[in-house]
Design a protein around this motif. Structure first.
Motif, PDB file in Angstrom:
ATOM      1  N   ALA A   1       0.919  -1.212   0.105  1.00  0.00           N
ATOM      2  CA  ALA A   1      -0.068  -0.062  -0.092  1.00  0.00           C
ATOM      3  C   ALA A   1       0.892   1.283  -0.036  1.00  0.00           C
ATOM      4  O   ALA A   1       0.472   2.328  -0.603  1.00  0.00           O
ATOM      5  N   ALA A   2       2.033   1.261   0.607  1.00  0.00           N
ATOM      6  CA  ALA A   2       3.065   2.338   0.743  1.00  0.00           C
ATOM      7  C   ALA A   2       3.358   2.704  -0.646  1.00  0.00           C
ATOM      8  O   ALA A   2       4.078   3.909  -0.820  1.00  0.00           O
ATOM      9  N   ARG A   3       3.215   1.837  -1.806  1.00  0.00           N
ATOM     10  CA  ARG A   3       3.836   2.567  -3.158  1.00  0.00           C
ATOM     11  C   ARG A   3       2.830   3.584  -3.525  1.00  0.00           C
ATOM     12  O   ARG A   3       3.282   3.858  -4.553  1.00  0.00           O
ATOM     13  N   LEU A   4       1.404   3.498  -3.156  1.00  0.00           N
ATOM     14  CA  LEU A   4       0.933   4.638  -3.830  1.00  0.00           C
ATOM     15  C   LEU A   4       1.357   5.794  -3.337  1.00  0.00           C
ATOM     16  O   LEU A   4       1.707   6.167  -2.231  1.00  0.00           O
ATOM     17  N   GLY A   5       1.616   6.776  -4.457  1.00  0.00           N
ATOM     18  CA  GLY A   5       2.259   8.104  -4.150  1.00  0.00           C
ATOM     19  C   GLY A   5       3.702   8.196  -4.339  1.00  0.00           C
ATOM     20  O   GLY A   5       4.044   9.155  -4.226  1.00  0.00           O
ATOM     21  N   ALA A   6       4.140   6.860  -4.462  1.00  0.00           N
ATOM     22  CA  ALA A   6       5.554   6.680  -4.719  1.00  0.00           C
ATOM     23  C   ALA A   6       5.646   6.273  -6.073  1.00  0.00           C
ATOM     24  O   ALA A   6       5.782   6.750  -7.157  1.00  0.00           O
ATOM     25  N   GLN A   7       5.791   4.954  -6.291  1.00  0.00           N
ATOM     26  CA  GLN A   7       6.070   4.170  -7.725  1.00  0.00           C
ATOM     27  C   GLN A   7       4.604   4.230  -8.549  1.00  0.00           C
ATOM     28  O   GLN A   7       4.605   4.192  -9.561  1.00  0.00           O
ATOM     29  N   LEU A   8       3.702   4.335  -7.614  1.00  0.00           N
ATOM     30  CA  LEU A   8       2.269   4.463  -8.174  1.00  0.00           C
ATOM     31  C   LEU A   8       1.789   5.698  -7.945  1.00  0.00           C
ATOM     32  O   LEU A   8       2.003   6.366  -6.934  1.00  0.00           O
ATOM     33  N   THR A   9       0.848   6.208  -8.805  1.00  0.00           N
ATOM     34  CA  THR A   9       0.055   7.459  -8.383  1.00  0.00           C
ATOM     35  C   THR A   9      -0.930   7.022  -7.272  1.00  0.00           C
ATOM     36  O   THR A   9      -1.046   5.881  -6.894  1.00  0.00           O
ATOM     37  N   PRO A  10      -1.435   8.060  -6.751  1.00  0.00           N
ATOM     38  CA  PRO A  10      -2.397   7.795  -5.410  1.00  0.00           C
ATOM     39  C   PRO A  10      -3.461   6.777  -5.939  1.00  0.00           C
ATOM     40  O   PRO A  10      -3.947   6.289  -4.887  1.00  0.00           O
ATOM     41  N   ILE A  11      -3.794   6.715  -7.045  1.00  0.00           N
ATOM     42  CA  ILE A  11      -5.038   5.651  -7.214  1.00  0.00           C
ATOM     43  C   ILE A  11      -4.538   4.502  -7.902  1.00  0.00           C
ATOM     44  O   ILE A  11      -5.232   3.412  -8.510  1.00  0.00           O
ATOM     45  N   GLY A  12      -3.243   4.223  -8.095  1.00  0.00           N
ATOM     46  CA  GLY A  12      -2.802   3.035  -8.742  1.00  0.00           C
ATOM     47  C   GLY A  12      -2.119   2.856  -9.980  1.00  0.00           C
ATOM     48  O   GLY A  12      -1.916   1.605 -10.404  1.00  0.00           O
ATOM     49  N   ALA A  13      -1.852   3.914 -10.592  1.00  0.00           N
ATOM     50  CA  ALA A  13      -1.264   3.963 -11.881  1.00  0.00           C
ATOM     51  C   ALA A  13       0.208   3.844 -11.939  1.00  0.00           C
ATOM     52  O   ALA A  13       0.699   4.298 -11.007  1.00  0.00           O
ATOM     53  N   GLU A  14       0.885   3.342 -12.931  1.00  0.00           N
ATOM     54  CA  GLU A  14       2.123   3.539 -12.810  1.00  0.00           C
ATOM     55  C   GLU A  14       2.828   4.969 -12.940  1.00  0.00           C
ATOM     56  O   GLU A  14       2.209   5.606 -13.931  1.00  0.00           O
ATOM     57  N   HIS A  15       3.459   5.370 -12.144  1.00  0.00           N
ATOM     58  CA  HIS A  15       3.913   6.782 -11.870  1.00  0.00           C
ATOM     59  C   HIS A  15       5.046   7.067 -13.129  1.00  0.00           C
ATOM     60  O   HIS A  15       4.852   8.048 -13.821  1.00  0.00           O
ATOM     61  N   ALA A  16       5.818   6.069 -13.383  1.00  0.00           N
ATOM     62  CA  ALA A  16       6.915   6.294 -14.556  1.00  0.00           C
ATOM     63  C   ALA A  16       6.456   6.408 -16.086  1.00  0.00           C
ATOM     64  O   ALA A  16       5.364   6.089 -16.336  1.00  0.00           O
ATOM     65  N   ALA A  17       7.313   7.097 -16.843  1.00  0.00           N
ATOM     66  CA  ALA A  17       6.999   7.020 -18.377  1.00  0.00           C
ATOM     67  C   ALA A  17       7.012   5.640 -18.714  1.00  0.00           C
ATOM     68  O   ALA A  17       7.897   4.736 -17.983  1.00  0.00           O
ATOM     69  N   SER A  18       6.738   5.319 -19.905  1.00  0.00           N
ATOM     70  CA  SER A  18       6.879   4.092 -20.525  1.00  0.00           C
ATOM     71  C   SER A  18       8.403   3.862 -21.062  1.00  0.00           C
ATOM     72  O   SER A  18       9.142   4.882 -20.957  1.00  0.00           O
ATOM     73  N   ALA A  19       8.841   2.667 -21.261  1.00  0.00           N
ATOM     74  CA  ALA A  19      10.185   2.436 -21.607  1.00  0.00           C
ATOM     75  C   ALA A  19      10.793   3.238 -22.741  1.00  0.00           C
ATOM     76  O   ALA A  19      11.796   3.823 -22.734  1.00  0.00           O
TER      77      ALA A  19
END
Length: 456
Positions: free
Chosen positions: A32-50
């Motif tokens: 759950a701690a990944r929300l707002g870090a690697q993931l957006t606050p609602i669960g999307a991938e934060h980073a750009a595509s490769a």
């Protein structure tokens, strides 16, 4: 990332498993701690595509990102954008691995007129603090119950920001944020194969349970939202009203619905407004449970999470909102006009629903592609009892930056076999499209309020 991929969550491979019959545990605190870090606050991938074609999420559009049109809908903040390229029947093989089966079928069905103009990808969806808090709570607390037909400990929106299976992904679509309470006036059209059509106009009211003015925590915990719509055109249907109390677990407690018939001037319980019943004001082209791409009870299907992939989907569809774009330039024979549409490359969750043995529905299989940033179904393919692709749904979404709400500029359902379609949710020719200042009490959505609402 052209092929379907499996997702890794904390080093664990998520397999495309079917849901077990008991309540599933929420994700662990470190997940759950990944929300707002690697993931957006609602669960999307934060980073750009490769390859950078899909940008990193930067927080989305601010409320002052652009101007409002005369009817209150947002003007296109990307009006200067030009298509990067256009996908047609002639070059579809070059892009097939980033197209849904329904898109491929439409290109083949209408090779001379259907096309997908592809624009730069922009991640415009912002997330309010309230939704962030709700998603964070849900990640650690919400569970599926009653064989996946209900939710336990759910708050606000986005039940499973870190989903573990296909059914949780679909629940995210059902529980996604689409505004807390609003009034809307929208138009729909179901043209004949030759192109002739009439406009149906409805006034709609929508309020989430927690936004009801007299709501008390713990009261009506199986209620998700209230909804009503009144037909105002054409004249022969004007005054007809449908009221819905949408429940979470519709197997335990089916949605409650009532209708007011202006001609008879009486309120009565609505006939079955669920599963494959013919949807209201749809000319028979859409089932009740395919409004909003999917809604209602999931119990008649097995839900398989295929994985995640990159797909060209309708996105940032501001041009379809333009108040100077008349419906005569949108509604065309066979399909909507492609020029005002906008497709972008985005990451989507892919889910396949297969009809359970012994269950009844006109769709034997449903194939969904769900946008990671909104949890809205963007593409929906529906198969008949023979296993042939029958109907294709597309959600031309946009982000209402002033209201900070993801919405739909147009929802389209194409019947590949009959050559017809229905386009709904249009607001171009309405003087006032949305009112997000609307507030309501439970009594405003009572059956007793239907009669006064339906007076012509």
């Amino acid at each position: 990332m052209n092929d379907c991929i499996h997702l890794r969550r904390g080093g664990l491979l998520l397999s495309a498993t079917l849901l077990a019959g008991h309540a599933l545990a929420a994700v662990a605190p470190d997940e759950a701690a990944r929300l707002g870090a690697q993931l957006t606050p609602i669960g999307a991938e934060h980073a750009a595509s490769a390859d950078g074609a899909i940008p990193a999420w930067d927080g989305g559009l601010a409320p002052a990102a652009g101007k409002a049109q005369a009817n209150g809908t947002p003007a296109d903040p990307f009006a200067a954008d030009q298509p990067l390229f256009t996908i047609t029947a002639a070059n579809l093989e070059q892009y097939r691995d980033r197209l849904s089966p329904g898109q491929v079928a439409m290109l083949k069905r209408y090779p001379d007129s259907y096309r997908l103009p592809v624009y730069p990808s922009r991640r415009t969806v912002a997330v309010s603090d309230e939704i962030k808090r709700a998603a964070a709570h849900n990640a650690g607390a919400t569970r599926l119950i009653n064989d996946g037909n209900g939710l336990e400990n759910f708050q606000g929106a986005v039940a499973f920001p870190i989903p573990q299976n296909g059914l949780e992904v679909i629940w995210n679509h059902v529980t996604r944020y689409r505004g807390g309470s609003f009034l809307a006036t929208t138009d729909s059209a179901a043209p004949q194969p030759g192109g002739d059509y009439a406009i149906t106009t409805t006034e709609q009211r929508f309020t989430l349970r927690d936004w009801i003015s007299d709501y008390k925590p713990g009261q009506g915990d199986n209620l998700l939202f209230y909804y009503s719509h009144k037909v105002t055109a054409p004249a022969r249907q004007a005054g007809e009203v449908l009221l819905v109390h949408e429940t979470l677990d519709q197997v335990r407690e089916p949605r409650m619905s009532w209708v007011y018939n202006a001609g008879q001037r009486r309120v009565r319980r609505a006939p079955d407004v669920s599963y494959d019943a013919t949807g209201v004001t749809t000319a028979g082209l859409r089932t009740a449970d395919s409004r909003d791409m999917f809604n209602g009870a999931p119990d008649r299907y097995d839900w398989k999470l295929v994985g995640k992939r990159e797909l060209y989907i309708p996105y940032n569809s501001y041009r379809l909102l333009a108040t100077d774009l008349p419906y005569t330039e949108i509604i065309r024979p066979g399909h909507i006009a492609p020029d005002p549409t906008r497709y972008e490359l985005h990451r989507v969750w892919e889910v396949v629903a297969t009809l359970k043995p012994g269950a009844r529905h006109i769709y034997s299989k449903r194939h969904y592609f769900i946008d990671e940033d909104t949890w809205a179904i963007a593409e929906a393919d529906h198969y008949d009892s023979r296993g042939e692709l029958w109907r294709v749904g597309e959600n031309h979404g946009y982000f209402h930056y002033e209201a900070q709400v993801p919405l739909t500029a147009m929802e389209v359902f194409y019947d590949l076999q009959g050559g017809r379609y229905i386009a709904s949710g249009m607001t171009n020719q309405q003087r006032r499209a949305y009112d997000f200042g609307y507030r309501a009490s439970a009594s405003d959505y009572s059956p007793g309020a239907l009669r006064s609402a339906g007076v012509r």
